[in-house]
Structures are given as structure tokens and as C-alpha cells.
Design a protein around this motif. Sequence first.
Motif, PDB file in Angstrom:
ATOM      1  N   UNK A  43      53.022  20.987  24.517  1.00 49.51           N
ATOM      2  CA  UNK A  43      53.386  20.849  23.142  1.00 49.51           C
ATOM      3  C   UNK A  43      54.916  20.742  22.722  1.00 49.51           C
ATOM      4  N   UNK A  44      55.722  21.346  23.553  1.00 50.09           N
ATOM      5  CA  UNK A  44      57.229  21.116  23.591  1.00 50.09           C
ATOM      6  C   UNK A  44      57.660  19.843  23.638  1.00 50.09           C
ATOM      7  N   UNK A  45      57.014  19.310  24.604  1.00 51.03           N
ATOM      8  CA  UNK A  45      57.388  17.941  25.108  1.00 51.03           C
ATOM      9  C   UNK A  45      57.013  16.901  23.527  1.00 51.03           C
ATOM     10  N   UNK A  46      55.874  17.152  23.338  1.00 52.14           N
ATOM     11  CA  UNK A  46      55.325  16.461  22.178  1.00 52.14           C
ATOM     12  C   UNK A  46      56.413  16.496  20.887  1.00 52.14           C
ATOM     13  N   UNK A  53      66.827  12.080  32.224  1.00 51.71           N
ATOM     14  CA  UNK A  53      65.736  11.509  33.180  1.00 51.71           C
ATOM     15  C   UNK A  53      65.628  12.524  34.538  1.00 51.71           C
ATOM     16  N   UNK A  54      66.548  13.062  34.851  1.00 45.78           N
ATOM     17  CA  UNK A  54      66.719  14.245  35.744  1.00 45.78           C
ATOM     18  C   UNK A  54      65.773  15.544  35.463  1.00 45.78           C
ATOM     19  N   UNK A  55      65.682  15.742  34.196  1.00 43.76           N
ATOM     20  CA  UNK A  55      64.965  16.667  33.622  1.00 43.76           C
ATOM     21  C   UNK A  55      63.432  16.471  33.902  1.00 43.76           C
ATOM     22  N   UNK A  56      63.208  15.078  33.616  1.00 40.80           N
ATOM     23  CA  UNK A  56      61.524  14.734  34.092  1.00 40.80           C
ATOM     24  C   UNK A  56      61.370  14.660  35.621  1.00 40.80           C
ATOM     25  N   UNK A  57      62.395  14.355  36.409  1.00 41.26           N
ATOM     26  CA  UNK A  57      62.072  14.404  37.714  1.00 41.26           C
ATOM     27  C   UNK A  57      61.902  15.785  38.182  1.00 41.26           C
ATOM     28  N   UNK A 100      57.943  11.476  29.606  1.00 43.51           N
ATOM     29  CA  UNK A 100      57.773  11.436  30.923  1.00 43.51           C
ATOM     30  C   UNK A 100      57.266  12.997  31.421  1.00 43.51           C
ATOM     31  N   UNK A 101      58.190  13.977  30.657  1.00 45.93           N
ATOM     32  CA  UNK A 101      57.630  15.491  30.870  1.00 45.93           C
ATOM     33  C   UNK A 101      56.475  15.487  30.645  1.00 45.93           C
ATOM     34  N   UNK A 102      55.827  15.173  29.734  1.00 50.85           N
ATOM     35  CA  UNK A 102      54.663  15.593  29.179  1.00 50.85           C
ATOM     36  C   UNK A 102      53.402  14.862  30.169  1.00 50.85           C
ATOM     37  N   UNK A 103      53.863  13.623  30.663  1.00 52.86           N
ATOM     38  CA  UNK A 103      52.897  13.090  31.656  1.00 52.86           C
ATOM     39  C   UNK A 103      52.877  14.038  32.818  1.00 52.86           C
ATOM     40  N   UNK A 104      54.260  14.203  33.181  1.00 52.21           N
ATOM     41  CA  UNK A 104      54.212  15.064  34.611  1.00 52.21           C
ATOM     42  C   UNK A 104      53.503  16.371  34.686  1.00 52.21           C
TER      43      UNK A 104
END
Length: 163
Positions: A98-101, A59-63, A139-143
Motif C-alpha cells: 500500500x505504501x508503494x502504491x 533504484x537502490x531502495x528497490x534492490x 519496483x519495490x511493490x513488485x519485489x
Amino acid sequence: MLETLSRELNRLVEWVMAVLLATLTALVGLQIAGRFLFGYSIFWSDELSRFLLVWGAFLGMSVGVRRGSHPAVDSFVRTLAPAPGQAVLALSVTCSALFFLVMVGYGTLLVERTWSQRSPTLGLRMGIPYLAVPVAGLLMGLHTMAVGIGRRTAPEGDRGADG
């Protein structure tokens, strides 16, 4: 709309992370106190602490993606004219997305393959800790998309992720 969704989800994730960190700190503190002061060990605390740490890290990675705090080499992009700079930014956003996918896809497979397994101490489904991978990927893809689109459309002096 994408920017608003990203910002509000990030705000929620930050609160969840605060709860995870507080729980982890209390749990480890109790474990240490129990072991050294009372000679008693909370047998399930190590496993739960590990699972909380995994979720907190992902979760911290996404933040970090939302805030733009991960290391980036943008010196090259700054030397480019606006049009090529936008193209490099678009390529960066595309590669990241693409990586997050891939994270979501393989993370989902990992969850499916481990769902029937149980953790040794808590008896928790092992898919639950691994669920952090596809959730963080989403989350990371969205951000990435929200921040990338925001940078492409924002005026030159206003390119901050949250501010």
C-alpha cells in the motif's frame, strides 16, 4: 512467474545502478580535477550528478527491498506459531505494498506537475528526475509481492530473497 520477473528486473536495475554509479564517479572526478588542476569547472556536472544520485538512491531502495536488506524487526514474528507468523507477514507485505502504491500515485502526480519545468543548467524536463519516485515504487511493490509470496510458500529453512 512473479518471482522470475522480480529477479530479472532486479538484475537489470543492478546493472543500471552500476552504470549510474560509474558515470557519477567519473563526472565528479572530472569536476574535481578540472576545478583544482585546470581552474575550469564543468558547469553542468553538479546538476547531472544530483539527478544521477537521485535515480541511484531510488533504484537502490528497490534492490534493498528485493534482497531483504532494509532493517526489519523479525524477532517478534519468529516467536509466533506458524499461522500467526504468516498473518503478521501478510499484514507486513500488504502495508508495504500500500505504501508503494501511494509512492506510485503521488510520484506520478509529481512527475505530471513538474514535466513542463526545465532544469536551469541542462534544460532537462524536471519530471525526469522525479520519475524515479513512481518507478522505484513500482519496483519495490513488485519485489515486496514476489518476496512476500515466496516467504509464505517457501519451506522454513529456505526463505532467502535471491538465493
